[in-house]
Design a protein around this motif. Structure first.
Motif, PDB file in Angstrom:
ATOM      1  N   LYS A 472       0.740  -1.160   0.042  1.00  0.00           N
ATOM      2  CA  LYS A 472       0.106  -0.046  -0.145  1.00  0.00           C
ATOM      3  C   LYS A 472       0.734   1.198   0.021  1.00  0.00           C
ATOM      4  CE  LYS A 472      -3.781   0.547  -0.099  1.00  0.00           C
ATOM      5  NZ  LYS A 472      -4.813   1.047  -1.001  1.00  0.00           N
ATOM      6  N   ALA A 473       1.847   1.227   0.712  1.00  0.00           N
ATOM      7  CA  ALA A 473       2.750   2.433   0.836  1.00  0.00           C
ATOM      8  C   ALA A 473       3.542   2.492  -0.501  1.00  0.00           C
ATOM      9  CB  ALA A 473       3.939   2.276   1.882  1.00  0.00           C
ATOM     10  N   GLY A 474       3.657   1.363  -1.218  1.00  0.00           N
ATOM     11  CA  GLY A 474       4.345   1.514  -2.698  1.00  0.00           C
ATOM     12  C   GLY A 474       3.363   2.092  -3.689  1.00  0.00           C
ATOM     13  N   ASP A 475       2.054   1.586  -3.532  1.00  0.00           N
ATOM     14  CA  ASP A 475       0.879   2.206  -4.329  1.00  0.00           C
ATOM     15  C   ASP A 475       0.855   3.624  -4.327  1.00  0.00           C
ATOM     16  OD1 ASP A 475       0.430  -0.325  -5.329  1.00  0.00           O
ATOM     17  OD2 ASP A 475      -1.172  -0.692  -3.978  1.00  0.00           O
ATOM     18  N   LEU A 476       0.706   4.072  -2.880  1.00  0.00           N
ATOM     19  CA  LEU A 476       0.497   5.642  -2.626  1.00  0.00           C
ATOM     20  C   LEU A 476       1.790   6.472  -3.282  1.00  0.00           C
ATOM     21  CD1 LEU A 476      -0.741   5.225   1.043  1.00  0.00           C
ATOM     22  CD2 LEU A 476      -2.147   5.951  -1.119  1.00  0.00           C
ATOM     23  N   ALA A 477       3.082   5.863  -3.111  1.00  0.00           N
ATOM     24  CA  ALA A 477       4.228   6.447  -3.512  1.00  0.00           C
ATOM     25  C   ALA A 477       4.455   6.397  -5.013  1.00  0.00           C
ATOM     26  CB  ALA A 477       5.519   5.656  -2.909  1.00  0.00           C
ATOM     27  N   ALA A 478       3.746   5.694  -5.680  1.00  0.00           N
ATOM     28  CA  ALA A 478       3.664   5.357  -6.993  1.00  0.00           C
ATOM     29  C   ALA A 478       2.408   6.080  -7.862  1.00  0.00           C
ATOM     30  CB  ALA A 478       4.010   4.017  -7.482  1.00  0.00           C
ATOM     31  N   ALA A 479       1.882   6.700  -7.156  1.00  0.00           N
ATOM     32  CA  ALA A 479       0.527   7.284  -7.808  1.00  0.00           C
ATOM     33  C   ALA A 479       0.842   8.174  -9.015  1.00  0.00           C
ATOM     34  CB  ALA A 479      -0.059   8.090  -6.681  1.00  0.00           C
ATOM     35  N   ILE A 480       1.766   8.783  -8.919  1.00  0.00           N
ATOM     36  CA  ILE A 480       2.173   9.716 -10.196  1.00  0.00           C
ATOM     37  C   ILE A 480       2.937   8.982 -10.998  1.00  0.00           C
ATOM     38  CG2 ILE A 480       3.258  11.625 -10.838  1.00  0.00           C
ATOM     39  CD1 ILE A 480       2.858  12.975  -8.203  1.00  0.00           C
ATOM     40  N   SER A 481       4.150   8.043 -10.669  1.00  0.00           N
ATOM     41  CA  SER A 481       4.973   7.490 -11.828  1.00  0.00           C
ATOM     42  C   SER A 481       5.448   6.241 -11.026  1.00  0.00           C
ATOM     43  CB  SER A 481       5.818   8.449 -12.344  1.00  0.00           C
ATOM     44  OG  SER A 481       6.793   7.783 -12.894  1.00  0.00           O
ATOM     45  N   PRO A 482       5.134   5.149 -11.232  1.00  0.00           N
ATOM     46  CA  PRO A 482       5.627   4.030 -10.916  1.00  0.00           C
ATOM     47  C   PRO A 482       7.139   3.757 -11.152  1.00  0.00           C
ATOM     48  CG  PRO A 482       3.631   3.350 -11.981  1.00  0.00           C
ATOM     49  CD  PRO A 482       4.146   4.759 -12.134  1.00  0.00           C
ATOM     50  N   GLU A 483       7.357   4.423 -12.305  1.00  0.00           N
ATOM     51  CA  GLU A 483       8.957   4.256 -12.864  1.00  0.00           C
ATOM     52  C   GLU A 483       9.869   4.880 -12.168  1.00  0.00           C
ATOM     53  OE1 GLU A 483       6.148   3.250 -16.350  1.00  0.00           O
ATOM     54  OE2 GLU A 483       6.324   4.948 -14.686  1.00  0.00           O
ATOM     55  N   SER A 484       9.797   5.973 -11.458  1.00  0.00           N
ATOM     56  CA  SER A 484      10.406   6.754 -10.578  1.00  0.00           C
ATOM     57  C   SER A 484      10.645   6.370  -8.854  1.00  0.00           C
ATOM     58  CB  SER A 484      10.133   8.358 -10.542  1.00  0.00           C
ATOM     59  OG  SER A 484       8.730   8.444 -10.055  1.00  0.00           O
ATOM     60  N   LEU A 485       9.788   5.365  -8.742  1.00  0.00           N
ATOM     61  CA  LEU A 485       9.641   4.935  -7.458  1.00  0.00           C
ATOM     62  C   LEU A 485      10.893   4.535  -7.037  1.00  0.00           C
ATOM     63  CD1 LEU A 485       7.818   4.191  -4.737  1.00  0.00           C
ATOM     64  CD2 LEU A 485       7.457   2.039  -6.060  1.00  0.00           C
ATOM     65  N   ILE A 486      11.337   4.732  -5.902  1.00  0.00           N
ATOM     66  CA  ILE A 486      12.621   3.962  -5.241  1.00  0.00           C
ATOM     67  C   ILE A 486      12.288   3.389  -3.826  1.00  0.00           C
ATOM     68  CG2 ILE A 486      14.069   5.444  -6.278  1.00  0.00           C
ATOM     69  CD1 ILE A 486      14.670   7.231  -4.048  1.00  0.00           C
ATOM     70  N   ALA A 487      12.828   2.795  -3.126  1.00  0.00           N
ATOM     71  CA  ALA A 487      12.811   2.128  -1.898  1.00  0.00           C
ATOM     72  C   ALA A 487      12.240   3.143  -0.833  1.00  0.00           C
ATOM     73  CB  ALA A 487      13.799   1.153  -1.728  1.00  0.00           C
ATOM     74  N   SER A 488      13.205   4.092  -0.709  1.00  0.00           N
ATOM     75  CA  SER A 488      13.075   4.926   0.496  1.00  0.00           C
ATOM     76  C   SER A 488      11.649   5.770   0.431  1.00  0.00           C
ATOM     77  CB  SER A 488      14.053   6.052   0.479  1.00  0.00           C
ATOM     78  OG  SER A 488      14.218   6.901  -0.692  1.00  0.00           O
ATOM     79  N   ASP A 489      11.072   5.899  -0.867  1.00  0.00           N
ATOM     80  CA  ASP A 489       9.651   6.380  -1.177  1.00  0.00           C
ATOM     81  C   ASP A 489       8.727   5.471  -0.250  1.00  0.00           C
ATOM     82  OD1 ASP A 489      10.686   8.425  -2.661  1.00  0.00           O
ATOM     83  OD2 ASP A 489      10.253   7.165  -4.431  1.00  0.00           O
ATOM     84  N   ILE A 490       8.914   4.334  -0.257  1.00  0.00           N
ATOM     85  CA  ILE A 490       8.032   3.176   0.319  1.00  0.00           C
ATOM     86  C   ILE A 490       8.324   3.644   1.725  1.00  0.00           C
ATOM     87  CG2 ILE A 490       7.331   0.755   0.923  1.00  0.00           C
ATOM     88  CD1 ILE A 490       9.011   0.099  -1.634  1.00  0.00           C
ATOM     89  N   VAL A 491       9.372   3.677   2.276  1.00  0.00           N
ATOM     90  CA  VAL A 491       9.383   4.026   3.805  1.00  0.00           C
ATOM     91  C   VAL A 491       8.566   5.258   4.117  1.00  0.00           C
ATOM     92  CG1 VAL A 491      10.870   4.370   6.062  1.00  0.00           C
ATOM     93  CG2 VAL A 491      11.662   2.775   4.010  1.00  0.00           C
ATOM     94  N   ASP A 492       8.776   6.499   3.474  1.00  0.00           N
ATOM     95  CA  ASP A 492       8.218   7.795   3.467  1.00  0.00           C
ATOM     96  C   ASP A 492       6.775   7.456   3.499  1.00  0.00           C
ATOM     97  OD1 ASP A 492      10.777   8.649   3.479  1.00  0.00           O
ATOM     98  OD2 ASP A 492      10.620   9.368   1.582  1.00  0.00           O
TER      99      ASP A 492
END
Length: 503
Positions: A472-492
């Motif tokens: 879910k954290a990954g989904d929220l972090a990737a809402a704009i662009s999955p390509e730009s997601l990095i692991a620290s975004d998941i923590v954030d």
């Protein structure tokens, strides 16, 4: 949410017909109307024609009802009956209601679809239990040949795909969307079938809830109801000691990022205290990057590049859980230190990354891993640990067998992460996205699971909640662009994921 087999789904239909009561014909109308409503909403305002292929059974009957309803709503519709087998009574009744129905008796009868539109595949549904062959398989290939010009929607299951066994190498429709009825089917959750099902839409059709409540199954899909049952709100009178003290063994020269990511996730998941055991070379990195963690390093300056310190028995009672593996490497001295740790720790344990690689290189260590430990392999790590499988159904069976044999909780990472428990049950996690296929994502998951165990969650609850939060954290972090997601975004975004539960 329970995942039922094809025979159980037939029982659910029969139970509903007997106890609602409702006729099979009306139940078919209800299911097809729900599909038609979804299709009408998706293509509202479109002038695209619909090309509907119906089989001889009840799946074909659903297609016939959909054809009639779309035509009644003003869409251009063509429908064909693929005459391959005995016709069900409800299918036959609906044929009379579709005056524009045509028949296909051979591949040569396959229609020419002049305009780009939407193909609806209602040939064969959940009841299929053998590979399609002969000219019917040819029809499947001809439908797939249209993918460049036509969008394909499968009803219940992509035709050719079997619900409870592998369809690897079989002729199957490649759908853009699959509208499946009431329950998820096991085949729709396994990687080898992702290209057939496309995006799955779960469509409630009002099957009798008493049957669902009573039926027994070993397979479940995590949903919000389950998550809210597992989740434990914070006590307003709690203090940091209430939520446990975790030990994280992580990092080596050049891989301190894994340790930092996992450490941040432990605390963001809610642990009260965290000690990170790292090589001396990473001390300044950890203290600077994440001051919330306490640091413990090897006592000898020469031990600076990787984990090779004997586990400190005098500190063992201080910890509620140990997470080990992110970035530790597989040096023989690290493996020896890992062996000593296993020999002196029987509490909650999370093993990931290089801890799993050490087990696969030195399998004699496996009996030392405590029962009820959590292992989190990705597919290649799983294969190195337990061997290869011929298809994903075989791999799922191997996953369950190893969880029962060793009495471990094994989380196999993937699009629908599969979590096998020692009692034989399996939970699939629906959250997550392709952007999470990035370096460090697994280290974050290790930290989340370690943090949940530190707070006193049991291993099954930690698995279910941890995998869901991670995705879910990954989904929220990737809402704009999955390509730009990095692991620290998941923590954030872990706080945002928790907020979804608390709404």
């Amino acid at each position: 949410m329970k995942i039922l087999s094809a025979p159980q789904i037939r029982e659910a239909d029969a139970y509903t017909i007997a106890h609602e009561p409702v006729s099979g014909l009306l139940l078919m109308e209800r299911a097809a109307a729900a599909c038609a409503d979804w299709i009408l909403r998706r293509y509202a305002g479109s002038s695209r024609p619909f090309y509907i292929f119906c089989g001889p059974g009840n799946n074909g009957g659903d297609g016939l009802v959909i054809a009639r309803l779309l035509a009644e709503n003003g869409f251009a519709v063509q429908a064909w009956l693929v005459a391959a087998g005995n016709v069900s009574p409800d299918n036959l009744a609906n044929q009379a209601r579709v005056p524009f129905l045509q028949k296909i008796n051979a591949p040569a009868d396959f229609p020419h679809m002049e305009e780009p539109g939407v193909i609806i595949d209602a040939l064969f549904g959940t009841g299929l239990n053998r590979p399609l062959d002969g000219w019917v398989a040819g029809i499947i290939h001809q439908i797939n040949d249209q993918r460049g010009r036509q969008e394909i929607i499968a009803i219940d299951m992509p035709s050719g795909l079997m619900a409870d066994q592998s369809s690897k190498g079989h002729a199957c429709v490649h759908a853009r969307y699959t509208i499946t009825f009431e329950y998820w089917k096991l085949a729709l959750l396994l990687p080898e079938n992702g290209g057939f099902a496309g995006e799955t839409v779960l469509m409630p059709i009002g099957l009798h809830p008493a049957y669902t409540a009573a039926v027994q199954t070993e397979f479940h899909l995590t949903d919000m109801e389950m998550i809210r049952t597992v989740y434990r709100p914070r006590d307003p009178f709690a203090h940091k000691g209430t939520y446990g003290h975790a030990l994280l063994v992580a990092g080596s020269y050049g891989k301190m990022g894994a340790a930092v990511l996992a450490a941040r996730a432990v605390m963001r998941a809610g642990a009260g205290l965290l000690t990170v055991h790292i090589p001396r070379c990473g001390y300044e990195i950890m203290q600077t990057a994440f001051p919330e963690a306490m640091c413990e390093t090897e006592e000898l300056a020469s031990h600076s590049a990787h984990f090779d310190e004997p586990f400190r028995l005098r500190r063992a009672p201080d910890y509620d859980v140990i997470g080990i593996g992110p970035g530790i490497g597989t040096d023989p001295s690290t493996a020896k230190a890992f062996e000593r740790l296993l020999g002196h720790w029987q509490g909650p344990l999370v093993l990931d990354a290089d801890a799993l690689n050490i087990l696969s290189k030195w399998p004699s260590l496996m009996p030392l891993v405590p029962k009820l430990s959590i292992l989190t392999p990705h597919p290649k790590e799983f294969e190195r640990l337990f061997g290869a499988a011929g298809d994903h159904f075989e791999r799922l069976a191997l996953l369950r067998a190893k969880a029962k044999e060793w009495q471990w909780y094994i989380l196999l990472k993937g699009r629908f992460t599969a979590m096998a428990c020692p009692d034989g049950s399996v939970f699939f996690n629906p959250t997550g996205n392709p952007g999470m296929a990035t370096a460090g994502s697994g280290d974050v998951l290790t930290g989340i699971l370690t943090g949940l165990l530190a707070q006193g969650y049991g291993p099954k609850a930690a698995l279910i909640l941890g995998a869901w939060l991670h995705g879910k954290a990954g989904d929220l972090a990737a809402a704009i662009s999955p390509e730009s997601l990095i692991a620290s975004d998941i923590v954030d975004y872990l706080a945002n994921a928790y907020a979804e539960i608390q709404q």
